[in-house]
Write a protein that holds these residues in place. Structure first.
Motif, PDB file in Angstrom:
ATOM      1  N   VAL A  33      22.400   9.127   8.209  1.00 40.46           N
ATOM      2  CA  VAL A  33      22.088   9.351   9.736  1.00 40.46           C
ATOM      3  C   VAL A  33      23.305   8.909  10.651  1.00 40.46           C
ATOM      4  CG1 VAL A  33      20.756   8.199  11.616  1.00 40.46           C
ATOM      5  CG2 VAL A  33      19.697   8.613   9.276  1.00 40.46           C
ATOM      6  N   PRO A  34      23.889   9.831  11.650  1.00 37.86           N
ATOM      7  CA  PRO A  34      25.058   9.366  12.353  1.00 37.86           C
ATOM      8  C   PRO A  34      24.777   8.295  13.494  1.00 37.86           C
ATOM      9  CG  PRO A  34      24.314  11.516  12.972  1.00 37.86           C
ATOM     10  CD  PRO A  34      23.176  11.001  11.978  1.00 37.86           C
ATOM     11  N   PRO A  35      25.902   7.600  13.867  1.00 35.81           N
ATOM     12  CA  PRO A  35      25.660   6.877  15.196  1.00 35.81           C
ATOM     13  C   PRO A  35      25.288   7.729  16.184  1.00 35.81           C
ATOM     14  CG  PRO A  35      27.861   6.268  14.072  1.00 35.81           C
ATOM     15  CD  PRO A  35      27.179   7.301  13.317  1.00 35.81           C
ATOM     16  N   ASN A  36      24.633   7.342  17.270  1.00 39.24           N
ATOM     17  CA  ASN A  36      23.922   8.390  18.363  1.00 39.24           C
ATOM     18  C   ASN A  36      23.061   9.552  17.467  1.00 39.24           C
ATOM     19  OD1 ASN A  36      25.156   7.128  20.366  1.00 39.24           O
ATOM     20  ND2 ASN A  36      27.005   8.402  20.306  1.00 39.24           N
ATOM     21  N   PRO A  37      22.147   8.972  16.812  1.00 30.72           N
ATOM     22  CA  PRO A  37      21.291   9.785  15.960  1.00 30.72           C
ATOM     23  C   PRO A  37      20.872  11.302  16.457  1.00 30.72           C
ATOM     24  CG  PRO A  37      19.964   8.110  16.344  1.00 30.72           C
ATOM     25  CD  PRO A  37      21.411   7.632  17.014  1.00 30.72           C
ATOM     26  N   THR A  38      20.955  12.204  15.801  1.00 29.33           N
ATOM     27  CA  THR A  38      20.712  13.597  16.145  1.00 29.33           C
ATOM     28  C   THR A  38      19.337  14.227  16.090  1.00 29.33           C
ATOM     29  OG1 THR A  38      21.570  14.320  14.091  1.00 29.33           O
ATOM     30  CG2 THR A  38      23.025  14.400  16.047  1.00 29.33           C
ATOM     31  N   LEU A  39      18.857  14.989  16.635  1.00 26.32           N
ATOM     32  CA  LEU A  39      17.681  15.789  16.373  1.00 26.32           C
ATOM     33  C   LEU A  39      17.655  16.458  14.991  1.00 26.32           C
ATOM     34  CD1 LEU A  39      14.875  16.556  17.733  1.00 26.32           C
ATOM     35  CD2 LEU A  39      16.183  18.222  18.713  1.00 26.32           C
ATOM     36  N   GLU A  40      18.800  16.992  14.627  1.00 20.70           N
ATOM     37  CA  GLU A  40      18.980  17.673  13.532  1.00 20.70           C
ATOM     38  C   GLU A  40      18.508  16.947  12.357  1.00 20.70           C
ATOM     39  OE1 GLU A  40      21.225  18.243  15.734  1.00 20.70           O
ATOM     40  OE2 GLU A  40      20.833  20.023  16.201  1.00 20.70           O
ATOM     41  N   LYS A  41      18.931  15.769  12.470  1.00 20.28           N
ATOM     42  CA  LYS A  41      18.538  14.504  11.056  1.00 20.28           C
ATOM     43  C   LYS A  41      17.313  14.215  11.149  1.00 20.28           C
ATOM     44  CE  LYS A  41      21.551  13.351   8.346  1.00 20.28           C
ATOM     45  NZ  LYS A  41      21.345  13.826   6.871  1.00 20.28           N
ATOM     46  N   VAL A  42      16.617  14.250  12.601  1.00 18.58           N
ATOM     47  CA  VAL A  42      14.928  13.730  12.597  1.00 18.58           C
ATOM     48  C   VAL A  42      14.303  15.087  11.901  1.00 18.58           C
ATOM     49  CG1 VAL A  42      13.342  13.637  13.976  1.00 18.58           C
ATOM     50  CG2 VAL A  42      15.270  12.645  14.576  1.00 18.58           C
ATOM     51  N   TYR A  43      14.795  16.243  12.295  1.00 24.37           N
ATOM     52  CA  TYR A  43      14.073  17.424  11.464  1.00 24.37           C
ATOM     53  C   TYR A  43      14.123  17.505  10.093  1.00 24.37           C
ATOM     54  CZ  TYR A  43      13.771  19.925  16.220  1.00 24.37           C
ATOM     55  OH  TYR A  43      13.698  20.469  17.386  1.00 24.37           O
TER      56      TYR A  43
ATOM     57  N   ALA B 247      13.486   2.048   6.797  1.00 23.75           N
ATOM     58  CA  ALA B 247      14.866   2.286   7.542  1.00 23.75           C
ATOM     59  C   ALA B 247      15.690   1.207   7.201  1.00 23.75           C
ATOM     60  CB  ALA B 247      14.689   2.395   8.958  1.00 23.75           C
ATOM     61  N   VAL B 248      17.039   1.323   6.651  1.00 25.11           N
ATOM     62  CA  VAL B 248      17.814   0.167   6.428  1.00 25.11           C
ATOM     63  C   VAL B 248      19.234   0.523   7.083  1.00 25.11           C
ATOM     64  CG1 VAL B 248      19.234  -1.122   4.523  1.00 25.11           C
ATOM     65  CG2 VAL B 248      16.646  -0.033   4.124  1.00 25.11           C
ATOM     66  N   GLY B 249      19.659  -0.315   8.247  1.00 26.99           N
ATOM     67  CA  GLY B 249      20.873  -0.132   8.900  1.00 26.99           C
ATOM     68  C   GLY B 249      20.861  -0.483  10.329  1.00 26.99           C
TER      69      GLY B 249
ATOM     70  N   ASP C  63       0.667  -1.231  -0.118  1.00 26.18           N
ATOM     71  CA  ASP C  63       0.061   0.090  -0.172  1.00 26.18           C
ATOM     72  C   ASP C  63       0.826   1.219   0.006  1.00 26.18           C
ATOM     73  OD1 ASP C  63      -2.227  -1.635   0.092  1.00 26.18           O
ATOM     74  OD2 ASP C  63      -2.379  -1.758   2.259  1.00 26.18           O
ATOM     75  N   ALA C  64       2.185   1.084   0.061  1.00 26.88           N
ATOM     76  CA  ALA C  64       2.859   2.589   0.126  1.00 26.88           C
ATOM     77  C   ALA C  64       3.157   2.865  -1.403  1.00 26.88           C
ATOM     78  CB  ALA C  64       4.166   1.907   0.627  1.00 26.88           C
ATOM     79  N   THR C  65       3.311   4.167  -1.609  1.00 27.92           N
ATOM     80  CA  THR C  65       3.397   4.842  -2.862  1.00 27.92           C
ATOM     81  C   THR C  65       4.744   5.571  -2.814  1.00 27.92           C
ATOM     82  OG1 THR C  65       1.983   6.529  -2.249  1.00 27.92           O
ATOM     83  CG2 THR C  65       0.984   4.711  -3.527  1.00 27.92           C
ATOM     84  N   ARG C  66       4.930   6.402  -1.657  1.00 26.62           N
ATOM     85  CA  ARG C  66       5.768   7.382  -1.856  1.00 26.62           C
ATOM     86  C   ARG C  66       6.707   7.161  -0.449  1.00 26.62           C
ATOM     87  NH1 ARG C  66       4.191  11.531  -5.160  1.00 26.62           N
ATOM     88  NH2 ARG C  66       5.250  13.239  -3.708  1.00 26.62           N
ATOM     89  N   ILE C  67       7.710   6.381  -0.682  1.00 25.45           N
ATOM     90  CA  ILE C  67       8.579   5.790   0.365  1.00 25.45           C
ATOM     91  C   ILE C  67      10.067   6.854   0.939  1.00 25.45           C
ATOM     92  CG2 ILE C  67       9.960   3.816   1.052  1.00 25.45           C
ATOM     93  CD1 ILE C  67       8.000   2.012  -0.558  1.00 25.45           C
ATOM     94  N   LEU C  68      10.167   6.916   2.034  1.00 22.22           N
ATOM     95  CA  LEU C  68      11.467   7.704   2.524  1.00 22.22           C
ATOM     96  C   LEU C  68      12.389   6.515   2.746  1.00 22.22           C
ATOM     97  CD1 LEU C  68      12.958  10.232   3.128  1.00 22.22           C
ATOM     98  CD2 LEU C  68      11.981   9.725   5.605  1.00 22.22           C
ATOM     99  N   LEU C  69      13.387   6.498   2.205  1.00 19.44           N
ATOM    100  CA  LEU C  69      14.552   5.520   2.612  1.00 19.44           C
ATOM    101  C   LEU C  69      15.475   6.086   3.679  1.00 19.44           C
ATOM    102  CD1 LEU C  69      15.434   2.427   1.772  1.00 19.44           C
ATOM    103  CD2 LEU C  69      17.183   3.617   0.068  1.00 19.44           C
ATOM    104  N   VAL C  70      15.593   5.501   4.713  1.00 19.56           N
ATOM    105  CA  VAL C  70      16.535   6.006   5.677  1.00 19.56           C
ATOM    106  C   VAL C  70      17.734   5.280   6.033  1.00 19.56           C
ATOM    107  CG1 VAL C  70      16.763   7.043   8.158  1.00 19.56           C
ATOM    108  CG2 VAL C  70      14.598   6.967   6.965  1.00 19.56           C
ATOM    109  N   TYR C  71      18.886   5.662   5.812  1.00 12.74           N
ATOM    110  CA  TYR C  71      20.222   5.017   6.209  1.00 12.74           C
ATOM    111  C   TYR C  71      21.261   5.855   6.525  1.00 12.74           C
ATOM    112  CZ  TYR C  71      21.176   6.772   1.333  1.00 12.74           C
ATOM    113  OH  TYR C  71      21.562   7.585   0.116  1.00 12.74           O
ATOM    114  N   GLY C  72      22.360   4.901   7.103  1.00 11.82           N
ATOM    115  CA  GLY C  72      23.524   5.591   7.790  1.00 11.82           C
ATOM    116  C   GLY C  72      24.537   6.061   6.828  1.00 11.82           C
ATOM    117  N   GLY C  73      25.697   5.903   7.211  1.00 14.61           N
ATOM    118  CA  GLY C  73      26.818   6.203   6.395  1.00 14.61           C
ATOM    119  C   GLY C  73      27.008   5.346   5.014  1.00 14.61           C
TER     120      GLY C  73
END
Ligand code: NZQ
Ligand code: ZN
Length: 391
Positions: free
Chosen positions: A66-76, A92-94, A27-37
């Motif tokens: 997304v850095p290890p110890n993820p930051t609020l800035e990344k969330v924004y 999320a892949v990581g 059912d997903a159409t517009r996906i945000l892929l979240v990953y680290g380094g």
């Protein structure tokens, strides 16, 4: 005993787990892929996932680095992408950091105020964008729980937040083959973190003579014993998929609802470690390896019986002609020997941390509470002593 228990994440484990992605994202159409380094690009997992999503004709947006110890800035940053592009699913892949960040983005995207207020438990929320995860590092159980830990670098706070059951991923794919590339130091940190979650739960404030609690205790002891055996083997053979598989299996359970329901675990070591990494941004598992033995030595005199159980049932020692405390201490020393064997750090000086900010770390450990720890209550003087011993 009264409890509620629901761990609603659909967990797909093993070599064929990826084959469930298509159905899950139907059912997903517009996906945000979240990953680290760079790790998922190096291993080919990024190309693999992008290929699947393109074949399924999904629109894909990306929140990278997304850095290890993820930051609020990344969330924004992730929140902005979701709101501007009407994203309707997050993948999320990581490792734990990527998943924790994605959990926060998922809620932020459906919230009009500042997500930091939600993370600080000031505002209740009930909506989020659905979230799936593909785990690449076994450590946190974030793939199978409703916790997330976000760092605010401006205020130097690292806050664990939890909304049950909202923050559970809808599904998680756990393929141990994706983990053979985890660098050795992060493999060690993962082993320590998995064990730490069971240790935090094991040192709880419930009646250990109650049969139903004893079942939980024996369950945790069994998994801890396996972790000691498998952990030593894995650091010597990090590409062994069978070892990665067994550890990933325990890793999915260590901080799931199944392992901690009924028990009010101690969790002081996590509070202290989060304070250390809020100030110094060190890896979570490294901080825990340093804190746990010193916490154990600090509290053993207040409750020796559980440490005797730890010595015999986890560390496999036999009590000789010695006092309860001496036997318990021998168990702690055996645990430290295990940490040495896997080359875990044992002192804060390993990360070049001295006593200059010890007061800040004490304050951050306690937050707004006068004590931390359910097994043994610690006040600020206790935390100061423990941190001092860690230097
Ligand atoms: O960023 P990339 O390039 O992906 O590299 C990562 C990162 O450098 C690398 N890595 C992960 N999978 C890999 C890989 N490298 C090669 N091959 C792979 N397959 O490993 C490094 C560490 O990753 P990270 O996600 O930071 O580690 P972890 O899974 O230990 O997560 C740590 C975070 O989770 C929090 C910690 O405080 C920390 O912020 N925690 C989350 C909890 C939860 N949600 O329940 C509970 C825990 O107690 C913990 O506090
Ligand atoms: Zn942890």
């Amino acid at each position: 005993m009264n409890f509620k228990l629901s761990n609603p994440t659909r967990l797909y484990f093993g070599d064929h787990a990826m084959s469930n992605l298509e159905v899950e994202l139907h059912d997903a159409t517009r996906i945000l892929l979240v990953y680290g380094g760079k790790s998922i690009k190096k291993t080919g997992l990024y190309d693999n996932v992008i290929g699947i999503l393109k074949n399924l004709d999904k629109s894909v947006y990306e929140l990278a680095s997304v850095p290890p110890n993820p930051t609020l800035e990344k969330v924004y940053e992730g929140e902005k992408i979701c709101k501007e592009n009407n994203v309707d699913y997050i993948l999320a892949v990581g490792g734990g950091s990527v998943i924790d960040c994605a959990k926060a983005v998922a809620v932020a995207a459906r919230y009009e105020g500042d997500i930091w207020d939600v993370i600080k438990h000031k505002v209740p929320v009930s909506k989020k964008i659905p979230l799936g995860t593909i785990l690449t590092n076994s450590a946190t159980s974030s793939e199978n729980n409703y916790y997330s830990v976000i760092s605010n670098t401006k205020t130097e706070e690292k806050i664990g937040w939890a909304i049950w059951p909202l923050n559970h991923p809808e599904f998680s794919i756990v393929n141990p083959k994706f983990m053979v590339t985890v660098p050795i130091e992060h493999t060690v940190y993962g082993i320590v973190d998995i064990m730490s979650h069971m240790i935090e739960n094991y040192f709880h404030n419930k009646d250990i003579d109650s049969p139903i609690i004893a079942i939980q205790d024996r369950h945790l002891e069994t998994m801890l014993k396996y972790m000691i055996e498998l952990g030593v083997q894995l650091v010597n053979d990090p590409t062994n998929v069978e070892l990665r598989e067994s550890i990933a299996y325990i890793g999915t359970q260590a901080l799931s609802t199944h392992s901690r329901h009924m028990l009010e675990g101690d969790w002081a070591c996590h509070a202290i470690e989060h304070a250390i990494s809020a100030v110094y941004d060190i890896p979570h598992g490294g901080g825990l390896a340093i804190v746990i033995p010193h916490w154990m030595k600090h509290v053993i005199h207040r409750s020796p019986l559980k440490f005797e159980m730890f010595a015999s049932n986890v560390m496999n020692l036999v009590k000789g002609d010695e006092t309860d405390i001496e036997f318990g201490l021998r168990g702690i020393m055996a645990f430290i020997d295990f940490l040495k064997t896997i080359d875990a750090p044992l002192k804060l000086s390993y990360y070049k941390i001295d006593n200059s900010r010890i007061i800040d770390m004490v304050e951050k450990s306690l937050g707004s509470q006068s004590t931390i720890g359910k097994f043994v209550n610690l006040n600020d003087a206790d935390v100061h002593d423990i941190l001092n011993a860690c230097l």
